[in-house]
Structure formats: structure tokens, C-alpha cells
Design a protein around this motif. Sequence first.
Motif, mmCIF file in Angstrom:
data_model
loop_
_atom_site.group_PDB
_atom_site.id
_atom_site.type_symbol
_atom_site.label_atom_id
_atom_site.label_comp_id
_atom_site.label_asym_id
_atom_site.label_seq_id
_atom_site.Cartn_x
_atom_site.Cartn_y
_atom_site.Cartn_z
ATOM 1 N N GLU A 31 28.439 31.779 -34.226
ATOM 2 C CA GLU A 31 28.073 32.195 -35.715
ATOM 3 C C GLU A 31 29.018 31.099 -36.815
ATOM 4 O O GLU A 31 28.296 30.375 -37.455
ATOM 5 N N GLN A 32 30.249 31.354 -36.462
ATOM 6 C CA GLN A 32 31.217 30.432 -37.208
ATOM 7 C C GLN A 32 31.055 29.039 -36.822
ATOM 8 O O GLN A 32 30.964 28.266 -37.726
ATOM 9 N N PHE A 33 30.774 28.485 -35.534
ATOM 10 C CA PHE A 33 30.546 27.051 -35.171
ATOM 11 C C PHE A 33 29.177 26.694 -36.156
ATOM 12 O O PHE A 33 29.219 25.489 -36.522
ATOM 13 N N ILE A 34 28.084 27.280 -36.063
ATOM 14 C CA ILE A 34 26.969 26.963 -36.735
ATOM 15 C C ILE A 34 27.203 26.801 -38.101
ATOM 16 O O ILE A 34 26.542 25.871 -38.791
ATOM 17 N N ILE A 35 27.770 27.896 -38.825
ATOM 18 C CA ILE A 35 28.005 27.997 -40.157
ATOM 19 C C ILE A 35 28.901 26.685 -40.590
ATOM 20 O O ILE A 35 28.684 25.861 -41.548
ATOM 21 N N ALA A 36 29.765 26.217 -39.607
ATOM 22 C CA ALA A 36 30.651 25.079 -40.027
ATOM 23 C C ALA A 36 29.948 23.782 -39.574
ATOM 24 O O ALA A 36 30.371 22.789 -40.302
ATOM 25 N N ASN A 37 28.796 23.897 -38.846
ATOM 26 C CA ASN A 37 28.188 22.448 -38.542
ATOM 27 C C ASN A 37 26.713 22.914 -38.708
ATOM 28 O O ASN A 37 25.819 22.849 -38.120
ATOM 29 N N PRO A 38 26.396 22.725 -39.966
ATOM 30 C CA PRO A 38 24.733 23.026 -40.711
ATOM 31 C C PRO A 38 23.930 21.960 -40.052
ATOM 32 O O PRO A 38 22.746 22.469 -40.020
ATOM 33 N N LEU A 39 24.138 20.952 -39.603
ATOM 34 C CA LEU A 39 23.245 19.710 -39.429
ATOM 35 C C LEU A 39 22.917 19.920 -37.898
ATOM 36 O O LEU A 39 22.226 19.236 -37.534
ATOM 37 N N ILE A 40 23.587 20.601 -37.064
ATOM 38 C CA ILE A 40 23.235 20.827 -35.823
ATOM 39 C C ILE A 40 22.136 21.775 -35.443
ATOM 40 O O ILE A 40 21.978 22.799 -36.178
ATOM 41 N N ASP A 41 21.261 21.606 -34.435
ATOM 42 C CA ASP A 41 20.097 22.520 -33.965
ATOM 43 C C ASP A 41 20.960 23.732 -33.593
ATOM 44 O O ASP A 41 21.516 23.773 -32.497
ATOM 45 N N SER A 42 20.835 25.005 -34.086
ATOM 46 C CA SER A 42 21.601 26.201 -33.698
ATOM 47 C C SER A 42 21.012 26.697 -32.411
ATOM 48 O O SER A 42 21.603 27.511 -31.616
ATOM 49 N N ALA A 43 19.790 26.312 -32.003
ATOM 50 C CA ALA A 43 19.121 26.652 -30.787
ATOM 51 C C ALA A 43 19.873 26.055 -29.705
ATOM 52 O O ALA A 43 19.825 26.220 -28.505
ATOM 53 N N LYS A 44 20.478 24.957 -29.850
ATOM 54 C CA LYS A 44 21.456 24.171 -28.892
ATOM 55 C C LYS A 44 22.666 24.629 -28.806
ATOM 56 O O LYS A 44 23.584 23.695 -28.211
ATOM 57 N N VAL A 45 23.235 25.812 -29.202
ATOM 58 C CA VAL A 45 24.516 26.183 -29.243
ATOM 59 C C VAL A 45 24.613 27.406 -28.328
ATOM 60 O O VAL A 45 24.046 28.172 -28.356
ATOM 61 N N VAL A 46 25.436 27.199 -27.303
ATOM 62 C CA VAL A 46 25.555 28.277 -26.271
ATOM 63 C C VAL A 46 27.103 28.597 -26.085
ATOM 64 O O VAL A 46 27.947 27.852 -26.443
ATOM 65 N N VAL A 47 27.437 29.836 -25.641
ATOM 66 C CA VAL A 47 28.536 30.376 -25.350
ATOM 67 C C VAL A 47 28.816 30.809 -23.976
ATOM 68 O O VAL A 47 27.861 31.302 -23.291
ATOM 69 N N VAL A 48 30.161 30.367 -23.611
ATOM 70 C CA VAL A 48 30.330 30.751 -22.143
ATOM 71 C C VAL A 48 31.764 31.380 -22.141
ATOM 72 O O VAL A 48 32.723 31.107 -22.761
ATOM 73 N N ASN A 49 31.657 32.657 -21.529
ATOM 74 C CA ASN A 49 32.935 33.356 -21.279
ATOM 75 C C ASN A 49 33.612 32.924 -19.994
ATOM 76 O O ASN A 49 33.247 33.464 -18.973
ATOM 77 N N GLY A 50 34.576 31.760 -19.974
ATOM 78 C CA GLY A 50 35.087 31.405 -19.212
ATOM 79 C C GLY A 50 35.158 29.802 -19.204
ATOM 80 O O GLY A 50 35.213 29.454 -20.419
ATOM 81 N N GLU A 51 35.457 29.129 -18.090
ATOM 82 C CA GLU A 51 35.624 27.809 -18.133
ATOM 83 C C GLU A 51 34.391 26.782 -18.042
ATOM 84 O O GLU A 51 33.444 27.300 -16.902
ATOM 85 N N TYR A 52 33.974 25.866 -18.670
ATOM 86 C CA TYR A 52 32.804 25.231 -18.533
ATOM 87 C C TYR A 52 33.287 23.811 -18.164
ATOM 88 O O TYR A 52 34.205 23.107 -18.633
ATOM 89 N N LYS A 53 32.716 23.361 -16.844
ATOM 90 C CA LYS A 53 32.882 22.192 -16.370
ATOM 91 C C LYS A 53 31.550 21.258 -16.425
ATOM 92 O O LYS A 53 30.621 21.979 -15.805
ATOM 93 N N GLN A 54 31.526 20.240 -16.879
ATOM 94 C CA GLN A 54 30.296 19.273 -16.986
ATOM 95 C C GLN A 54 30.477 17.878 -16.290
ATOM 96 O O GLN A 54 31.443 17.415 -16.724
ATOM 97 N N ALA A 55 29.628 17.662 -15.533
ATOM 98 C CA ALA A 55 29.752 16.267 -14.710
ATOM 99 C C ALA A 55 29.051 15.473 -15.703
ATOM 100 O O ALA A 55 28.266 15.577 -16.489
ATOM 101 N N LEU A 56 29.858 14.272 -15.824
ATOM 102 C CA LEU A 56 29.370 13.159 -16.817
ATOM 103 C C LEU A 56 27.910 12.626 -16.451
ATOM 104 O O LEU A 56 27.155 12.456 -17.095
ATOM 105 N N TYR A 57 28.026 12.368 -15.105
ATOM 106 C CA TYR A 57 26.556 11.853 -14.433
ATOM 107 C C TYR A 57 26.720 12.063 -12.883
ATOM 108 O O TYR A 57 27.966 11.899 -12.254
ATOM 109 N N GLN A 58 25.819 11.948 -12.176
ATOM 110 C CA GLN A 58 25.911 11.687 -10.801
ATOM 111 C C GLN A 58 25.878 10.467 -10.133
ATOM 112 O O GLN A 58 25.193 9.586 -10.569
ATOM 113 N N ALA A 59 26.869 10.284 -9.697
ATOM 114 C CA ALA A 59 27.001 9.151 -8.904
ATOM 115 C C ALA A 59 26.096 8.751 -7.782
ATOM 116 O O ALA A 59 25.898 9.556 -7.002
ATOM 117 N N ASP A 60 25.668 7.631 -7.781
ATOM 118 C CA ASP A 60 24.717 7.069 -6.817
ATOM 119 C C ASP A 60 25.593 6.663 -5.643
ATOM 120 O O ASP A 60 25.271 7.057 -4.463
#
Length: 84
Positions: free
Chosen positions: A32-61
Motif C-alpha cells: 500500500e505504501q509503495f503504491i501511494i509513493a509511486n502513483p504512476l505505476i500500475d498497482s495491479a503489477k505490484v506483488v509482495v514476497v515474504n522471503g528472498e526474490y531472485k530473478q534471472a535477467l534472461y535465459q542464456a542460449d
Amino acid sequence: MEVSHTLDGYWVLSGWVQDYQDAQATMAEAKEQFIIANPLIDSAKVVVVNGEYKQALYQADTYESNDGLVRVIANGKTTYIHVT
């Protein structure tokens, strides 16, 4: 809390809250605070994770490693990454 932005436009808020019931309230408040602080972003694309989030930048060929320099080819583009 850490904030990550995915390639498909999602904002991921992540961090550790030990108590399960506190985690739900804490994560909901953080979102809620993140969405309030960033009103221009799509609130439907804000998710929360209780834990560590690791994202692959891309899959290497393909990739090659030589003396701490890694050459990665993904989606037809070549990137060099220096690894120490």
C-alpha cells in the motif's frame, strides 16, 4: 525490503517477516505504501514476497567462460560479464 522490477513490468517487494500473521499485515502495508509513493505505476503489477526474490535477467542460449570472463549469448545478443 528490497524492490525488484521484472522484464514484464512487475514490481516485486521482498523481505523476511518471521511471524506468519505479522507477515501478511506487514506485506500488505508495504504494498500500500509503495503504491501511494509511486502513483504512476500500475498497482495491479505490484506483488509482495515474504522471503528472498531472485530473478534471472534472461535465459542464456549458450555461454563460455575463460579466466573470469563469461560470454553469454541470449536472444541473438552477446554480453560479456566479468566474474571475480
